[in-house]
Design a protein around this motif. Structure first.
Motif, PDB file in Angstrom:
ATOM      1  N   VAL A  39     -75.837 -93.374  -3.070  1.00 57.07           N
ATOM      2  CA  VAL A  39     -77.227 -93.273  -3.219  1.00 57.07           C
ATOM      3  C   VAL A  39     -77.592 -93.312  -1.569  1.00 57.07           C
ATOM      4  O   VAL A  39     -78.850 -92.955  -1.426  1.00 57.07           O
ATOM      5  CB  VAL A  39     -77.646 -94.258  -4.329  1.00 57.07           C
ATOM      6  CG1 VAL A  39     -79.197 -94.541  -4.007  1.00 57.07           C
ATOM      7  CG2 VAL A  39     -77.533 -94.033  -5.610  1.00 57.07           C
ATOM      8  N   CYS A  93     -88.068 -85.227 -11.271  1.00 56.27           N
ATOM      9  CA  CYS A  93     -87.972 -86.323 -12.476  1.00 56.27           C
ATOM     10  C   CYS A  93     -87.322 -87.740 -11.528  1.00 56.27           C
ATOM     11  O   CYS A  93     -87.621 -87.830 -10.458  1.00 56.27           O
ATOM     12  CB  CYS A  93     -86.971 -85.662 -13.595  1.00 56.27           C
ATOM     13  SG  CYS A  93     -85.395 -85.250 -12.925  1.00 56.27           S
ATOM     14  N   ASN A  94     -86.683 -88.580 -12.435  1.00 52.55           N
ATOM     15  CA  ASN A  94     -86.312 -89.815 -11.768  1.00 52.55           C
ATOM     16  C   ASN A  94     -85.064 -90.150 -11.618  1.00 52.55           C
ATOM     17  O   ASN A  94     -84.599 -91.250 -11.223  1.00 52.55           O
ATOM     18  CB  ASN A  94     -86.842 -90.844 -12.684  1.00 52.55           C
ATOM     19  CG  ASN A  94     -88.405 -90.559 -13.077  1.00 52.55           C
ATOM     20  OD1 ASN A  94     -89.258 -90.585 -12.247  1.00 52.55           O
ATOM     21  ND2 ASN A  94     -88.711 -90.063 -14.195  1.00 52.55           N
ATOM     22  N   SER A  95     -84.023 -89.331 -12.245  1.00 54.06           N
ATOM     23  CA  SER A  95     -82.576 -89.912 -12.153  1.00 54.06           C
ATOM     24  C   SER A  95     -81.603 -88.571 -12.521  1.00 54.06           C
ATOM     25  O   SER A  95     -82.165 -87.563 -12.791  1.00 54.06           O
ATOM     26  CB  SER A  95     -82.266 -90.839 -13.316  1.00 54.06           C
ATOM     27  OG  SER A  95     -82.289 -90.214 -14.678  1.00 54.06           O
ATOM     28  N   GLY A  96     -80.598 -88.858 -12.272  1.00 53.23           N
ATOM     29  CA  GLY A  96     -79.371 -87.579 -12.220  1.00 53.23           C
ATOM     30  C   GLY A  96     -79.161 -87.154 -13.752  1.00 53.23           C
ATOM     31  O   GLY A  96     -79.270 -85.916 -13.987  1.00 53.23           O
ATOM     32  N   GLU A  98     -81.625 -87.299 -16.046  1.00 47.15           N
ATOM     33  CA  GLU A  98     -82.537 -86.760 -16.377  1.00 47.15           C
ATOM     34  C   GLU A  98     -82.613 -85.416 -15.841  1.00 47.15           C
ATOM     35  O   GLU A  98     -83.204 -84.315 -16.542  1.00 47.15           O
ATOM     36  CB  GLU A  98     -83.838 -87.362 -15.918  1.00 47.15           C
ATOM     37  CG  GLU A  98     -85.148 -87.329 -16.870  1.00 47.15           C
ATOM     38  CD  GLU A  98     -86.151 -88.255 -16.113  1.00 47.15           C
ATOM     39  OE1 GLU A  98     -87.249 -87.461 -16.263  1.00 47.15           O
ATOM     40  OE2 GLU A  98     -85.933 -88.967 -15.431  1.00 47.15           O
ATOM     41  N   GLY A 125     -73.804 -88.099 -16.903  1.00 42.79           N
ATOM     42  CA  GLY A 125     -75.086 -88.922 -17.148  1.00 42.79           C
ATOM     43  C   GLY A 125     -74.713 -89.628 -18.433  1.00 42.79           C
ATOM     44  O   GLY A 125     -73.745 -89.190 -19.066  1.00 42.79           O
ATOM     45  N   VAL A 210     -75.696 -83.864  -8.212  1.00 41.81           N
ATOM     46  CA  VAL A 210     -76.168 -85.323  -8.068  1.00 41.81           C
ATOM     47  C   VAL A 210     -75.427 -86.179  -7.261  1.00 41.81           C
ATOM     48  O   VAL A 210     -76.088 -86.993  -6.512  1.00 41.81           O
ATOM     49  CB  VAL A 210     -76.231 -85.987  -9.598  1.00 41.81           C
ATOM     50  CG1 VAL A 210     -76.578 -87.507  -9.795  1.00 41.81           C
ATOM     51  CG2 VAL A 210     -77.037 -85.275 -10.520  1.00 41.81           C
ATOM     52  N   ALA A 236     -79.851 -86.008  -7.362  1.00 40.56           N
ATOM     53  CA  ALA A 236     -80.701 -87.491  -7.483  1.00 40.56           C
ATOM     54  C   ALA A 236     -80.217 -88.277  -6.368  1.00 40.56           C
ATOM     55  O   ALA A 236     -80.773 -88.032  -5.444  1.00 40.56           O
ATOM     56  CB  ALA A 236     -80.254 -88.094  -8.824  1.00 40.56           C
ATOM     57  N   LYS A 237     -79.158 -89.038  -6.749  1.00 39.56           N
ATOM     58  CA  LYS A 237     -78.607 -90.199  -5.846  1.00 39.56           C
ATOM     59  C   LYS A 237     -79.232 -90.275  -4.420  1.00 39.56           C
ATOM     60  O   LYS A 237     -80.073 -90.933  -4.232  1.00 39.56           O
ATOM     61  CB  LYS A 237     -77.162 -90.162  -5.953  1.00 39.56           C
ATOM     62  CG  LYS A 237     -76.427 -90.314  -7.101  1.00 39.56           C
ATOM     63  CD  LYS A 237     -75.009 -90.562  -7.039  1.00 39.56           C
ATOM     64  CE  LYS A 237     -74.309 -90.765  -8.381  1.00 39.56           C
ATOM     65  NZ  LYS A 237     -74.469 -92.188  -9.087  1.00 39.56           N
ATOM     66  N   PRO A 244     -86.019 -94.272  -6.975  1.00 42.60           N
ATOM     67  CA  PRO A 244     -85.448 -93.552  -8.022  1.00 42.60           C
ATOM     68  C   PRO A 244     -86.460 -92.258  -7.993  1.00 42.60           C
ATOM     69  O   PRO A 244     -87.605 -92.006  -8.313  1.00 42.60           O
ATOM     70  CB  PRO A 244     -85.837 -94.279  -9.053  1.00 42.60           C
ATOM     71  CG  PRO A 244     -86.113 -95.758  -8.634  1.00 42.60           C
ATOM     72  CD  PRO A 244     -86.538 -95.671  -7.250  1.00 42.60           C
ATOM     73  N   GLY A 246     -85.251 -87.678  -8.870  1.00 43.96           N
ATOM     74  CA  GLY A 246     -84.046 -87.083  -9.086  1.00 43.96           C
ATOM     75  C   GLY A 246     -85.098 -85.548  -9.433  1.00 43.96           C
ATOM     76  O   GLY A 246     -86.348 -85.397  -9.060  1.00 43.96           O
TER      77      GLY A 246
END
Ligand code: PLP
Length: 380
Positions: A39, A93-96, A98, A125, A210, A236-237, A244, A246
């Motif tokens: 990350v 969005c907010n994460s891998g 997702e 995920g 990601v 994302a990461k 957070p 993505g």
């Protein structure tokens, strides 16, 4: 109230960080070659990042996607320029997980088909479809099981052709380098084959970036090594250096419509500021080049240890496969030499440091690694 106990944790309380170094509550310094699982892309508490987030917080931290957020367009422009995918469209969005959910869903909206091809040892995920395309039955709940996913062997063009033959494939999802799967680099010809079959059958090529994306390999997307363009890249990461965030970038051939995708938090002001700070730093500090140079240096040196079974990876995404008798190396690195690394089963040490890792820090690791190998062999 207790915490829901789902993580095997190390008894270390990290309270401070700077670049590739972190410090625990007793003041002990650690070298961070794990980056909190790939990350930390531009280093802990990078001054430009801290300032950008601080300035943004004084302005406004959050508002939803019901209003104009010009920072989103600035992020899209910068991402287009750095990645070379200027004609793509960005959805935040907010994460891998997702990001992959949205990619798989969008693909199915696009071609109206249901089946997804994923590969052995893939990790995409832990949410509904993302976990369904992840090759680990232990983390798939009965409710996530679906007939819509076809798992194929890695790098097997014949089984890929057979799976496409019924013309039911909506998308193919593949990591450019499998991370959780043990740092397995997707062969260039395999990625090319996926591209040509997706073109032939109007299926969507989803490049899960990601973990392997965002400059970590020395190219912005590791799939770029194959000289192909995927239809959707998920990321994302490294995108927010810990904040957070993505996203997916989407080929111009896929047209948007209201309601297709949506999110409350995705693309908020603070997340965009974090995303911009990361890209500005990658650009200003030539971090992709540094990842290629320092990563290449590490890979070359690691290949010289004859106790190592195999060294895999690109840039600063490196897997060191060790024989079973060297099962303690990762623990020794952490508790004796104060170096954080990642792992993959059965016995792979994973290096996922910040992209501005210095050669001096790489040397510090190599020295500790060498001592650890000697020590472990004398114990074994
Ligand atoms: C390749 C890949 N895809 C997706 C994910 C899921 O990302 P997140 O944990 O942010 O949901 C991960 C996380 O490790 C990953 O390595």
């Amino acid at each position: 109230m207790n915490l829901f106990d789902v993580y095997p944790i190390n008894p270390i309380n990290i309270v401070k960080g700077a670049g590739s170094l972190v410090y625990d509550d007793k003041g002990t310094e650690y070298l961070d070659l794990y980056g909190g699982h790939a990350v930390i892309s531009i280093g802990h508490t990078h001054p430009h990042y801290v300032k950008r987030l601080e300035d943004q917080l004084h302005q406004i931290g959050f508002y939803s996607n019901s209003i104009e957020i010009p920072l989103q367009k600035q992020l899209a422009d910068k991402l287009g320029k750095i990645s070379g995918k200027e004609d793509y469209q960005l959805f935040l969005c907010n994460s891998g997980a997702e990001a992959n959910e949205n990619a798989l869903k969008l693909a199915s909206f696009y071609n109206g088909k249901k089946k997804v091809i994923a590969f052995r040892k893939a990790f995409h995920g832990r949410t509904s479809l993302a976990v369904a395309v992840t090759d680990n039955p232990n983390i798939v709940a009965p409710v996530n099981e679906t007939d819509n996913v076809i798992f194929l062997p890695w790098n097997d063009e014949t089984s890929l052709e057979h799976a496409f033959a019924a013309n039911e494939i909506s998308s193919v999802i593949i990591e450019g380098i499998q991370g959780v799967g043990g740092i397995q680099v997707a062969p260039v010809n395999f990625l090319k084959k996926i591209r040509s079959l997706c073109d032939e059958y109007n299926a969507v090529f989803i490049a899960d970036s990601v973990q392997c994306g965002y400059g970590r390999t020395g190219k912005f997307f590791s799939h770029d090594f194959a000289g192909i363009d995927a239809d959707i890249y998920s990321m994302a990461k490294g995108m927010g250096n810990g904040f957070p965030i993505g996203g997916i970038i989407i080929s111009p051939k896929i047209k948007p419509a209201y309601g297709m995708l949506g999110t409350t938090f995705g693309g908020n002001h603070l997340a965009c500021a974090a995303g911009l700070a990361v890209l500005e730093t990658i650009e200003q500090d030539n971090l992709m080049e540094n990842a290629a140079v320092v990563g290449g240096y590490l890979i070359d040196k690691l290949k010289k240890f004859n106790q190592v079974t195999e060294v895999r990876g690109r840039g600063l995404m490196i897997g060191i496969e060790l024989p079973a008798e060297l099962a303690n190396v990762k623990k020794e690195l952490l508790f004796k030499h104060n170096i954080f690394t990642g792992e993959a089963k059965p016995n792979v040490v994973r290096l996922l440091p910040a992209l501005n890792l210095t050669k001096a820090h790489a040397d510090r690791f190599l020295e500790a690694f060498s001592k650890t190998l000697t020590n472990s062999l004398s114990i074994a």
